[in-house]
Design an enzyme around this catalytic site. Structure first.
Site, PDB file in Angstrom:
ATOM      1  N   SER A  89       0.891  -1.117   0.073  1.00 16.36           N
ATOM      2  CA  SER A  89       0.015   0.190   0.000  1.00 16.36           C
ATOM      3  C   SER A  89       0.820   1.283   0.168  1.00 16.36           C
ATOM      4  O   SER A  89       2.118   1.157  -0.011  1.00 16.36           O
ATOM      5  CB  SER A  89      -0.929   0.076   1.351  1.00 16.36           C
ATOM      6  OG  SER A  89      -0.140   0.284   2.433  1.00 16.36           O
ATOM      7  N   SER A  91       0.796   3.310   2.513  1.00 17.40           N
ATOM      8  CA  SER A  91       1.266   3.944   3.927  1.00 17.40           C
ATOM      9  C   SER A  91       2.260   4.403   4.154  1.00 17.40           C
ATOM     10  O   SER A  91       2.531   5.289   5.240  1.00 17.40           O
ATOM     11  CB  SER A  91       0.806   3.072   4.978  1.00 17.40           C
ATOM     12  OG  SER A  91       1.330   1.945   4.998  1.00 17.40           O
ATOM     13  N   LYS A 146       5.700  -0.631   9.313  1.00 16.91           N
ATOM     14  CA  LYS A 146       5.366   0.971   9.784  1.00 16.91           C
ATOM     15  C   LYS A 146       6.746   1.322  10.307  1.00 16.91           C
ATOM     16  O   LYS A 146       7.686   0.347  10.539  1.00 16.91           O
ATOM     17  CB  LYS A 146       4.222   0.975  10.648  1.00 16.91           C
ATOM     18  CG  LYS A 146       3.035   0.516  10.378  1.00 16.91           C
ATOM     19  CD  LYS A 146       2.193   1.401   9.379  1.00 16.91           C
ATOM     20  CE  LYS A 146       0.942   0.628   8.917  1.00 16.91           C
ATOM     21  NZ  LYS A 146       0.231   1.289   7.547  1.00 16.91           N
ATOM     22  N   SER A 255      -2.653   5.894   6.549  1.00 12.85           N
ATOM     23  CA  SER A 255      -2.085   4.862   7.143  1.00 12.85           C
ATOM     24  C   SER A 255      -2.620   4.317   8.379  1.00 12.85           C
ATOM     25  O   SER A 255      -3.235   5.065   9.321  1.00 12.85           O
ATOM     26  CB  SER A 255      -0.594   5.146   7.766  1.00 12.85           C
ATOM     27  OG  SER A 255      -0.122   4.284   8.520  1.00 12.85           O
TER      28      SER A 255
END
Length: 311
Positions: A89, A91, A146, A255
């Site tokens: 993605s 994010s 992340k 996100s």
């Protein structure tokens, strides 16, 4: 899904190894005895082709013997050293783009067995600024990637799209750190990122020893009402408990991260992202110059400039 692949790889490797072992211990002696008997009768040494004709090895055992060493090496490397991971993605933009393939260093945050993920050896803990892959606490079958923003004991506030951090006080004999804003500097727009048709604001940010870039969408209002609520703190404030971490995406307004579902337990950590080894462009815009009949899942090209280490 990643854990599913680890389980399948482990089981297939074990089955192949057991078949090979059974053949070596139970079947091979009989084959060698048959070959020795023929050699004694003919008074000559048989070559490999003749040996195979006299006492052939079963196809299943032969296949297991050939693939087991390869599977074993892949299992060891993937379980304890490095595992490939695809960015699914946007994010982590601009640090990572959808279509980037990264190597995750598995031993950065402890050595774990591939089946039950029990820690075998403690090798380190995440630092602020690390890009970590971890099992999504809400659904451990899914891997997330992340940036670690806060570590155990830290107090963190994300208010009006500004990040504040009060590091844990680990030395009682010294003055404890105070809550401070994480400064960000406007970056030159050499590569502009968009949310629909709106340009995103691009900043550099310093977390620990790591300087990295983040994106802010000026059209998106703060989503405080959807934040994870921790007892005893404000709606946009969190204190990281022991054995947990607070993770956020670099694309702050696009996100799904700790702001919405809480903290990352240490045991959920998979490893540290270290290197982009491939980056594929899936854009089907007119600038891609690819045939219209090409399926959307087929990449239109390699983004060579993105290959290298990550921050």
């Amino acid at each position: 899904m990643a854990n599913f692949y680890s389980i399948v790889l482990t089981l297939v490797t074990i089955v192949a190894g057991l078949i090979w072992l059974y053949d070596a211990k139970m079947k091979k002696p009989a084959r060698l005895a048959a070959i020795a008997k023929v050699e004694e009768q003919t008074n000559k040494t048989l070559d490999d082709e003749e040996r195979e004709r006299v006492a052939p090895q079963g196809r299943v055992a032969e296949f297991a013997q050939s693939v087991f060493p390869i599977l074993f090496i892949i299992l060891i490397v993937r379980s304890f050293f490095y595992e490939p991971f695809r960015i699914p993605s946007a994010s982590m933009m601009p640090t990572m783009l959808a279509g980037d393939f990264v190597l995750v260093q598995k031993y950065s945050y402890g050595v774990r067995d591939p089946l039950f993920r029990t820690e075998i050896l403690e090798t380190g803990k995440p630092n602020r600024g690390d890009i970590a892959v971890f099992k999504f606490p809400v659904n451990p079958q899914v891997d997330f990637i992340k940036r670690i923003v806060a570590t155990p004991g830290d107090r963190i506030i994300y208010r009006n799209k500004t990040l504040y951090l009060e590091p844990a006080c680990v030395d009682s004999s010294a003055e404890c750190p105070q809550l401070q804003v994480i400064e960000r500097n406007v970056q030159q727009q050499d590569e502009v990122y968009f949310s629909r048709t709106t340009p995103l604001q691009r900043y550099s940010e310093q977390l620990g020893d790591v300087e990295h870039e983040i994106l802010i969408d000026p059209t998106v209002a703060p989503r405080t009402a959807y934040y994870f609520q921790q007892a005893g703190t404000a709606a946009d404030e969190w204190i990281v408990p022991e054995g947990h971490y607070f993770a956020m995406g670099d694309n702050r307004d696009n996100s799904e991260d700790s702001r919405y579902w809480g903290f990352v337990p240490y045991e959920n950590l998979v490893g540290k992202a270290t290197f982009i080894w491939m980056s594929l462009e899936f854009d089907r815009g007119p600038e891609s110059w690819v045939p219209e009949w090409l399926p959307s899942w087929v990449p239109s090209g390699v983004r060579w400039h993105r290959l290298g280490s990550v921050e």
